[in-house]
Design an enzyme around this catalytic site. Structure first.
Site, PDB file in Angstrom:
ATOM      1  CB  CYS A  47     -22.473 -81.413  31.216  1.00  0.00           C
ATOM      2  SG  CYS A  47     -21.468 -81.033  29.775  1.00  0.00           S
ATOM      3  CE1 TYR A 178     -21.391 -73.476  29.609  1.00  0.00           C
ATOM      4  CE2 TYR A 178     -22.359 -74.011  27.484  1.00  0.00           C
ATOM      5  CZ  TYR A 178     -22.191 -74.285  28.821  1.00  0.00           C
ATOM      6  OH  TYR A 178     -22.825 -75.379  29.377  1.00  0.00           O
TER       7      TYR A 178
END
Length: 309
Positions: A47, A178
């Site tokens: 992440c 994203y």
């Protein structure tokens, strides 16, 4: 649809807000005073948001002060899990099987997406904070009594400029990948991609006259950008369809990426295996075959040439 609660009617990804925003303080003015061995960091090496906190913890030499546990990079419908494996482990603090248990222990009615990083208070047995921006700044200054490091990634004289620059980088680049990758309509995807590459073009120009984003000094905003640039060519180009250009195609950004990667201790915080397996295996709606690409060869240890900037 990857995260239905975070999708707009027009098909745009709208990231949820961080749920826990308490603060560890050096002077004890909050409910969470800075203490050695009181707090524990839950992360995932895959992440980018968690990676930022891993980097600052290492740079500030806080490993003996704040413990850390990494979850399995492969996430299913149950969320982030604690398992034994290469680069991840079971939870030694609470015996949680899933990170969602930490959220429920802290807020029994929590019903949003469980995210990393998480800063956990072992004394009060609850989450202090799950915002990487906050955790980076706490690690930068709140624990200075317990470390020999005097590194300051958020110097007073540069704070206004750092904040202004990140207010641009976050929506266009850090979250921009994203917005492109999780878009569910062509219009939303193209909107995200165009904004992303316009911002990368600006960063390429900015880095043509300065070694780092603020000049000769590495600050928090460099590490915030670094974690996205690192994942760009291996993941975002193909998996998220951010394919107008690669970071490799930007001379200044590519050199800058290598320069940061070659800073002492940084390579040890990078796990490209976790990164690629997480995205390509976890996001089954985007990659239903779950095939993980073997490339690219990134050349991160090759000369960067940024000393001359």
């Amino acid at each position: 649809m990857e995260f239905p609660k975070e999708m707009s009617e027009s098909g745009e990804f709208v990231r949820q807000e961080d749920a826990f925003r308490d603060w560890v303080t050096a002077d004890g003015s909050s409910d969470y005073p800075a203490e050695a061995n009181r707090y524990h960091l839950y992360v995932c090496y895959a992440c980018p948001w968690a990676h930022r906190t891993i980097i600052v913890r290492m740079l500030k030499k806080l490993e003996p002060v704040i413990g850390m546990t990494a979850v399995d990079p492969l996430r299913d419908e149950r969320g982030w899990a604690f398992r034994k494996g290469k680069g991840f482990s079971e939870d030694p603090i609470n015996g949680f099987r899933f990170l969602s248990e930490a959220y429920k222990a802290s807020d029994p009615v929590f019903d949003d997406r469980v995210t990393v990083p998480v800063l956990w208070d072992k004394q009060r047995k609850r989450i202090v904070n799950n915002s990487e921006d906050d955790i980076m700044r706490m690690f930068n200054s709140a624990f200075n009594t317990f470390t020999e490091s005097r590194l300051d990634l958020y110097p007073e004289a540069l704070r206004k400029e750092i904040d202004a620059l990140y207010d641009y980088i976050y929506p266009q680049i850090s979250n921009g990948v994203y917005r492109a990758g999780f878009a569910t309509t062509q219009a939303a995807y193209e909107k995200g991609v165009k904004a992303l590459f316009a911002a990368l073009d600006q960063m390429e120009e900015r880095l043509s006259t300065r070694r780092y984003l603020m000049g000769d000094q590495i600050t928090e905003v460099d590490w915030k950008l670094f974690v996205t640039l690192l994942r760009f060519d291996p993941v975002y180009v193909g998996h998220f369809k951010c394919n107008l250009r690669r970071i490799f195609d930007y001379p200044n950004l590519y050199g800058y990426l290598k320069d940061l990667y070659q800073q002492e201790g940084i390579a040890e915080t990078v796990n490209l295996d976790h990164i690629k397996r997480h995205y390509y295996v976890t996001h089954t709606e985007i990659n239903p075959t779950q095939i993980v690409p073997v490339g690219p060869i990134m050349g991160l240890a090759s000369p960067h040439g940024r000393e001359r900037i």
